[in-house]
Design a protein around this motif. Structure first.
Motif, short mmCIF file in Angstrom:
data_model
loop_
_atom_site.label_atom_id
_atom_site.label_comp_id
_atom_site.label_asym_id
_atom_site.label_seq_id
_atom_site.Cartn_x
_atom_site.Cartn_y
_atom_site.Cartn_z
N LEU A 183 54.07 22.88 42.50
CA LEU A 183 55.19 23.67 43.03
C LEU A 183 56.29 23.85 42.01
O LEU A 183 56.72 22.90 41.36
N SER A 184 56.77 25.09 41.86
CA SER A 184 57.92 25.37 40.99
C SER A 184 58.89 26.27 41.75
O SER A 184 58.56 27.39 42.11
N ARG A 215 63.87 15.50 46.45
CA ARG A 215 64.25 14.55 47.49
C ARG A 215 63.59 14.90 48.83
O ARG A 215 63.16 14.03 49.57
N VAL A 216 63.51 16.19 49.12
CA VAL A 216 62.84 16.63 50.35
C VAL A 216 61.38 16.18 50.35
O VAL A 216 60.87 15.65 51.36
N LEU A 217 60.72 16.35 49.22
CA LEU A 217 59.31 15.98 49.13
C LEU A 217 59.14 14.47 49.29
O LEU A 217 58.20 14.00 49.95
N GLN A 218 60.05 13.71 48.69
CA GLN A 218 59.95 12.25 48.77
C GLN A 218 60.25 11.76 50.19
O GLN A 218 59.56 10.87 50.70
N GLU A 219 61.26 12.37 50.81
CA GLU A 219 61.59 11.98 52.19
C GLU A 219 60.45 12.30 53.16
O GLU A 219 60.33 11.69 54.21
N ALA A 220 59.64 13.28 52.77
CA ALA A 220 58.49 13.64 53.61
C ALA A 220 57.34 12.65 53.42
O ALA A 220 56.29 12.77 54.06
N GLY A 221 57.52 11.71 52.49
CA GLY A 221 56.49 10.69 52.27
C GLY A 221 55.30 11.19 51.48
O GLY A 221 54.24 10.57 51.48
N LEU A 222 55.49 12.32 50.78
CA LEU A 222 54.38 12.88 50.01
C LEU A 222 54.30 12.22 48.63
O LEU A 222 55.32 11.83 48.06
N GLU A 223 53.09 12.12 48.12
CA GLU A 223 52.92 11.63 46.76
C GLU A 223 53.23 12.77 45.80
O GLU A 223 52.67 13.87 45.93
N THR A 224 54.13 12.54 44.86
CA THR A 224 54.53 13.61 43.95
C THR A 224 54.59 13.11 42.51
O THR A 224 54.72 11.92 42.26
N ASN A 254 53.73 18.16 40.96
CA ASN A 254 52.43 18.00 41.63
C ASN A 254 52.66 17.30 42.97
O ASN A 254 53.43 16.34 43.04
N ILE A 255 51.98 17.77 43.99
CA ILE A 255 52.10 17.18 45.33
C ILE A 255 50.71 16.99 45.92
O ILE A 255 49.85 17.86 45.77
N GLU A 256 50.54 15.85 46.59
CA GLU A 256 49.25 15.56 47.23
C GLU A 256 49.52 15.22 48.68
O GLU A 256 50.40 14.42 48.98
N GLY A 257 48.76 15.82 49.60
CA GLY A 257 48.97 15.47 51.00
C GLY A 257 48.17 16.33 51.95
O GLY A 257 47.36 17.16 51.53
N GLU A 258 48.39 16.10 53.22
CA GLU A 258 47.76 16.93 54.24
C GLU A 258 48.42 18.31 54.25
O GLU A 258 49.65 18.41 54.11
#
Lengths: 105, 105, 105, 105
Positions: free
Chosen positions: A7-8, A27-36, A44-48
């Motif tokens: 994501l950019s 911070r949004v991605l981290q608060e969502a509990g996603l691996e980044t 890079n993001i990994e998740g459902e």
């Protein structure tokens, strides 16, 4: 369905310095509990699937709320049904092939 | 939140001819009632965020169901809070500026 | 080596209206004699690799000279050795598959 | 003109495992003396415009020579005239803003 995303997020109309907006999205991605994993040209993001895209939407909402009137985002996204593959797996499979032939491992 | 998207879906593991998969994805977008415009390297899509991304997810599901074990998609996506802008508006605003100065229109 | 490109040039630090910059880049591509097709999220380009990339570089130079201090560009680019394929071929191969079965053509 | 690039090379027509081709491209970039950083969805590259794009072209040539009949590449590329910025600078400027307020550094 699991998805790997790169994501950019580029806010327009806020001058040339965009790192505060990118950090807010991180911070949004981290608060969502996603691996980044942050790199120089995106994250890079990994998740459902549904969780990842809910977080991407939240990024746009947060960056607009910070004052950016326009956002231009690019994403690469990969899904596969043949096998599970993590972000770390992807890097490792290339690095393994970069190792000189005849090396001990 | 309205979004303009440019979507390019590339199935892997199915040989070099990918147009049947791209066409299947087009049908998904059309069945979702989204406004779309096909070009040589992707598809422009205009719609509400949740509807657009539900259709993109459905594309991945349909292309996997057709037999593609891996999909590598790229997207550009834009949102703005300053004013509404359609796909047609975006093309027109560039074309207006390409018209020679002093032209009758 | 022939290449098909999808180019999207986003100037930063010049406010939210970017169409004048995109139009300037379009003129560069046309002056280079390249075949192009404008869409709502970029421009398709067809040509020899060196000519296409020389024009993309010239776009960046021109957009900077117009006053944009920063440019964020995205490109999709495709090459193939199995057969020649034009921009028009790519669109047609998808459209053919979208035609309802049993239709006269 | 200096450029920061994020490159993702996807060979088609060679099955689902593409890491050998990505690794070959990495070697091309390293042999060109470019500064690179591999991530899970591409490679960051820093260098002079002409050198970077010569290496990207060489990647396509090498990956075709390995047997891939078709390649679909995506690139993000950034240039700026206001100041010099390295790959490391870009990551650091985001990470600085992610640090909790009131932290010792």
């Amino acid at each position: 369905m699991k998805v790997l995303v790169d994501l950019s997020v580029v806010p327009l109309g806020v001058g040339v310095s965009v790192s505060a907006y990118v950090a807010a999205c991180e911070r949004v991605l981290q608060e969502a509990g996603l691996e980044t994993a942050l790199h120089a040209y995106g994250t890079n993001i990994e998740g459902e699937w549904d969780e990842v895209f809910a977080a991407v939407k939240r990024c746009h909402e947060v960056v607009h709320a910070m004052g950016a009137p326009r956002i231009s985002t690019t994403m690469r996204l990969g899904t596969r049904t043949d096998r599970a593959q993590s972000l770390a797996d992807k890097v490792k499979s290339v690095e393994d092939k970069l190792r000189p032939e005849g090396s001990a491992d």
